[in-house]
Design a protein around this motif. Sequence first.
Motif, mmCIF file in Angstrom:
data_model
loop_
_atom_site.group_PDB
_atom_site.id
_atom_site.type_symbol
_atom_site.label_atom_id
_atom_site.label_comp_id
_atom_site.label_asym_id
_atom_site.label_seq_id
_atom_site.Cartn_x
_atom_site.Cartn_y
_atom_site.Cartn_z
ATOM 1 N N LEU A 147 -36.291 7.009 14.754
ATOM 2 C CA LEU A 147 -37.094 6.597 13.609
ATOM 3 C C LEU A 147 -36.199 6.174 12.449
ATOM 4 N N GLY A 148 -35.143 6.939 12.242
ATOM 5 C CA GLY A 148 -34.219 6.641 11.141
ATOM 6 C C GLY A 148 -33.526 5.312 11.335
ATOM 7 N N MET A 149 -33.111 5.032 12.572
ATOM 8 C CA MET A 149 -32.447 3.766 12.868
ATOM 9 C C MET A 149 -33.404 2.602 12.614
ATOM 10 N N THR A 150 -34.665 2.766 13.081
ATOM 11 C CA THR A 150 -35.665 1.718 12.838
ATOM 12 C C THR A 150 -35.815 1.477 11.344
ATOM 13 N N ALA A 151 -35.986 2.562 10.617
ATOM 14 C CA ALA A 151 -36.167 2.422 9.172
ATOM 15 C C ALA A 151 -34.935 1.783 8.535
ATOM 16 N N ALA A 152 -33.734 2.184 8.995
ATOM 17 C CA ALA A 152 -32.507 1.640 8.404
ATOM 18 C C ALA A 152 -32.417 0.140 8.649
ATOM 19 N N ILE A 153 -32.728 -0.282 9.874
ATOM 20 C CA ILE A 153 -32.646 -1.711 10.182
ATOM 21 C C ILE A 153 -33.651 -2.492 9.336
ATOM 22 N N VAL A 154 -34.855 -1.932 9.195
ATOM 23 C CA VAL A 154 -35.871 -2.602 8.377
ATOM 24 C C VAL A 154 -35.414 -2.678 6.927
ATOM 25 N N LEU A 155 -34.895 -1.555 6.416
ATOM 26 C CA LEU A 155 -34.513 -1.519 5.002
ATOM 27 C C LEU A 155 -33.262 -2.348 4.725
ATOM 28 N N ASP A 156 -32.512 -2.658 5.780
ATOM 29 C CA ASP A 156 -31.303 -3.463 5.604
ATOM 30 C C ASP A 156 -31.652 -4.933 5.375
ATOM 31 N N ARG A 157 -32.910 -5.298 5.670
ATOM 32 C CA ARG A 157 -33.315 -6.691 5.499
ATOM 33 C C ARG A 157 -33.821 -6.926 4.086
ATOM 34 N N GLU A 158 -33.790 -8.196 3.697
ATOM 35 C CA GLU A 158 -34.320 -8.552 2.392
ATOM 36 C C GLU A 158 -35.820 -8.779 2.515
ATOM 37 N N PHE A 159 -36.624 -8.091 1.762
ATOM 38 C CA PHE A 159 -38.035 -8.454 1.681
ATOM 39 C C PHE A 159 -38.586 -7.982 0.346
ATOM 40 N N ILE A 160 -39.715 -8.569 -0.025
ATOM 41 C CA ILE A 160 -40.301 -8.204 -1.307
ATOM 42 C C ILE A 160 -40.789 -6.764 -1.233
ATOM 43 N N GLY A 161 -40.483 -5.993 -2.241
ATOM 44 C CA GLY A 161 -40.934 -4.607 -2.275
ATOM 45 C C GLY A 161 -40.033 -3.679 -1.488
ATOM 46 N N ARG A 162 -38.805 -4.116 -1.223
ATOM 47 C CA ARG A 162 -37.895 -3.270 -0.446
ATOM 48 C C ARG A 162 -37.604 -1.960 -1.168
ATOM 49 N N GLY A 163 -37.423 -2.063 -2.495
ATOM 50 C CA GLY A 163 -37.136 -0.852 -3.267
ATOM 51 C C GLY A 163 -38.238 0.183 -3.119
ATOM 52 N N ILE A 164 -39.495 -0.302 -3.192
ATOM 53 C CA ILE A 164 -40.624 0.625 -3.084
ATOM 54 C C ILE A 164 -40.692 1.215 -1.677
ATOM 55 N N ALA A 165 -40.536 0.351 -0.672
ATOM 56 C CA ALA A 165 -40.583 0.827 0.714
ATOM 57 C C ALA A 165 -39.520 1.892 0.931
ATOM 58 N N ARG A 166 -38.336 1.618 0.403
ATOM 59 C CA ARG A 166 -37.228 2.559 0.545
ATOM 60 C C ARG A 166 -37.594 3.915 -0.061
ATOM 61 N N MET A 167 -38.199 3.864 -1.243
ATOM 62 C CA MET A 167 -38.564 5.098 -1.914
ATOM 63 C C MET A 167 -39.623 5.867 -1.121
ATOM 64 N N LEU A 168 -40.622 5.130 -0.623
ATOM 65 C CA LEU A 168 -41.695 5.799 0.117
ATOM 66 C C LEU A 168 -41.159 6.444 1.390
ATOM 67 N N ILE A 169 -40.273 5.707 2.070
ATOM 68 C CA ILE A 169 -39.759 6.218 3.338
ATOM 69 C C ILE A 169 -38.915 7.468 3.121
ATOM 70 N N ILE A 170 -38.308 7.568 1.952
ATOM 71 C CA ILE A 170 -37.449 8.719 1.681
ATOM 72 C C ILE A 170 -38.249 9.971 1.289
ATOM 73 N N LEU A 171 -39.482 9.754 0.835
ATOM 74 C CA LEU A 171 -40.256 10.876 0.281
ATOM 75 C C LEU A 171 -40.286 12.153 1.132
ATOM 76 N N PRO A 172 -40.453 12.064 2.455
ATOM 77 C CA PRO A 172 -40.538 13.319 3.225
ATOM 78 C C PRO A 172 -39.328 14.227 3.040
ATOM 79 N N TRP A 173 -38.181 13.611 2.805
ATOM 80 C CA TRP A 173 -36.969 14.409 2.597
ATOM 81 C C TRP A 173 -37.105 15.253 1.332
ATOM 82 N N ALA A 174 -37.867 14.725 0.376
ATOM 83 C CA ALA A 174 -37.945 15.356 -0.932
ATOM 84 C C ALA A 174 -38.924 16.520 -0.968
ATOM 85 N N VAL A 175 -39.790 16.620 0.014
ATOM 86 C CA VAL A 175 -40.834 17.641 -0.054
ATOM 87 C C VAL A 175 -40.244 19.003 0.334
ATOM 88 N N PRO A 176 -40.582 20.060 -0.393
ATOM 89 C CA PRO A 176 -40.092 21.385 -0.013
ATOM 90 C C PRO A 176 -40.564 21.757 1.399
#
Lengths: 292, 298, 379
Positions: free
Chosen positions: B91-120
């Motif tokens: 899953l991480g590799m898929t997300a990394a490859i997707v996030l490595d590409r340029e697309f509109i809203g990449r910053g937001i997507a990146r933030m959303l995908i990271i959220l689970p790490w942030a939850v206690p």
Amino acid sequence: MRRRDETLAVDQIVRRISIAAGRLALGGLILLLCSVAIFPFYWMVVTSIRPSAQLFEFPPKLLPSADSVFSPYVTLFETSGLGRWLLNSAAVSLTTGLVATFFGAMAAYALSRFRFRGRRTSEMMLLLTQMFPAILLALPMYVVFARLNLLDSLAGLTLAYLAFLIPVAAALLKAFFDAIPVELEEASLIDGASRLGTLFRITLPLSLPGLASTYMFCFIISWDEFLFARMFIRQPENWTVSLGLASFKGEFVTPWDQVMAAAAIVTLPAALIFLALQSYLVRGLTAGGVKG
Amino acid sequence: MPKSDYADSQDRWLPAVMLWPMLGAIAVLVIAPLLWGLRISFTDSKMIGLGFNIALTLKNYNAVLTDPDTWNAIYVTVIFSLGTVIGSVTLGMTAAIVLDREFIGRGIARMLIILPWAVPHVVAALVWQWMYNPDFGVVNYALALAPFFGETPKWLSDPDFALLAIIIVNVWKTYPFAALVLLAGLQTISDDLYEAAAIDGASPVRRFFDITLPGLRRVMAIVVLLLLIWSFGNFVFIFLMTQGGPAGATNALVVHIYFEAFRFFRAGSAFAMGALLLGMSIVLTLIYIAVTREPEHA
Amino acid sequence: MATALLEKVTKRFPDHLAVDQIDLNIAEGEFLVLVGPSGCGKSTTLRMIAGLERATSGNIWIGNELVNLVSPRDRDIAMVFQNYALYPHMTVLGNLSYALRLRGVRLVEIERRVKQAAAALDLSELLRRRPAQLSGGQRQRVALGRAIIRQPKLFLMDEPLSNLDAKLRVQTRAEITRLQREIGVTTIYVTHDQTEAMTMGSQIVVMNEGRIQQVDAPRQLYHHPANTFVAQFVGTPPMNLLNCHIDLDGGMLRGDGVRVSFPVPLLTALASASTDRPLLVGFRPEDAALLNGSSECEFEGSVIAAEELGHETLVTLENGEQRFIVRLAPALADRAQLGDRVLFAVDPEKLRFFDTQTGAAISVFDISDQLSHFRETRP
């Protein structure tokens, strides 16, 4: 000649279609990944504002109900010890962060700037303590803390957290100090400052972002911690948020709306800090692993 | 302490003064208890924290190593860790490859995908437990909507599904870490390499296998080892969601040790199992050190 | 302003010997350049003078004070670093005044000196800026300013120009030389660039593998290199070195492409000075002239490359195993086409000789006397 033109045209169309398909697939994938990541958060919030009566319905409503209630967010503070737990956690986490960052920074500076016998060994110890499963520390520490009468106190818990957070802070900060050019300190030594003077006038001001990040990282680790708290703390008035949250889970009936509201409240500070820190954490946690 | 190379007179004593608080903390709070625990593993200590009568015995190790529960716990731990690594890296590799590409809203997507790490961890455990609820949970609701899916599983109370359910939670919680590290790794691979390969006629798939994966070898090793080490020690999810049950299906070593000490009051054998876990962790850690210290290959 | 003295200074790192027993005497007001290839120990030497590294053995004196154990802050020196090491969180003003503030200089005095230094280096407009907002050249000037504002005993400069582009480097070279002359502070300057060394230094120290090869004024260094290393390190292209042997009977030095007639006493002197008969004969590329006919001092080779540089042409010639380069005026270059066999003459006084084994120069002091005598007596 005409034949070739036609193949070219067909090629072009195929290429365009495949590009479009690729874009579509990418879009779908992004959407899927994002929803996997955030759905549980969404569900947490939706559940927390759903009237209790509608919680145990099947099929569940995916959207918030029209008669959403926000009362759990208020009543929780009156009916449960949430306020107390938040204060306890804040006290433990703030202290742990401060002390771990302070001593971690000292150790990190020594490891980053000085060559001395036992440096490799110290670094090794630093790494090893981070790698042990927490229970390996928690169990024997429990025995020792029982003897020292440190169980069931927030001070004891703070001390336990420091045991594994000082090395973590040191590792994170060492990566940070390593990135500050040594010449800045040498210039300052030549300009007439002592080593400590240089540390306070040059190195520390330049590492403020690193110190802040380390502090916040230690904060969220303490905020999140469960095992030590569960083992060391008994009295409900000493519970941290992790223990408090876990206690909501009843033997037979769990008030899920309240649990989710409390969970949302507990998540908020940790999530905000985490998002602010993410790029720095990757660098720190895999220090030496990824270049640049 | 410093051998030489002190530029300032303070350099003579400063390193020692700066290091000893941490070394002292490690010695007193980590190493001493660890050794003491090791000591207890050779005694008949019962209630944790109380004393013991027989000073030296190998009985605990004997009992622990012959107990099928121990081997079950090791089996569960290994499956849990491997399952987490496989799921999280994929899953991480898929997300990394997707996030490595340029697309509109990449910053937001990146933030959303990271959220689970942030939850206690406790929050994640509770939310997923609610979602897994066999009667009212949203997971089973989704499965019921899907065609060709017979009876929905009872997830956490089903011995066949409980471990899978917890692995899924752990994957959800850890894959953002894998994604971020792999993404950082992807970004260190020079674009020139891809361009050179494209000019040489390599297809995107070939480029992935010939350039991306070799370039990520080291980073990948680090991610895998860290995930293994963390999964080995994961306590919260299992303890809160299944308490090791049903019927020992999720009874990982860490949880097993905890109950041995605090529910069955066999501190001696709890510490003996701890020693076992310590051994496994040290092996993983040494591999980790070897991988991270290995000089960057050209 | 002070002298500096190094006595048998050695620096041994765990894995290698960086500086090996060097002696150095630096006069007051001198501009001394330490030059050598990377890893030759020149930076380590500078850092030992600064106090950033401790010498493993040997003594370092600044002025009349033995500073072996003195902290950098008490040595009263200023240093300019290769990457400038400007404090990023301070303004230019803060950077310039840092050392003065640390020493508790009065505010009025600080202000006066900052103004003076800023004016001298054209920084007056930039005092409020931070290093990140400055160009490379401006940063370099701030680094210089930070040094001169101190009025220290010694200036130490560690490759201060290597981060500048070529044009700016030439400008700043002149600027630093001018400043040093005005202020008169004893300066030790480290560089790997021999052009920089030649143009800036009043004395040049050539180092290699931790040892001093030669200490001399630039011209002396160029014309009388102490060994083959210096001969080849200084000058672009380097000095040509050709193997030859002494033919006493024929009164000549012979080798592939080498035919030098010498008076027998001179040859005997050479032979006795060198440990073995074969030796190296050297000359600078500009000292060779195209030859029609014959000469007592001939070098011959076939042209294998010609580089046109506009104002001159560098021609590379080969003869057997040996190669040498000559510098020709463009007008003459046509006479040395690729593949041509060309003959050159070199003024015998410009020839230098080196021992094949040790590489040390063989100095035959009266070589020119001998030669003139030889010429007079020849019929």
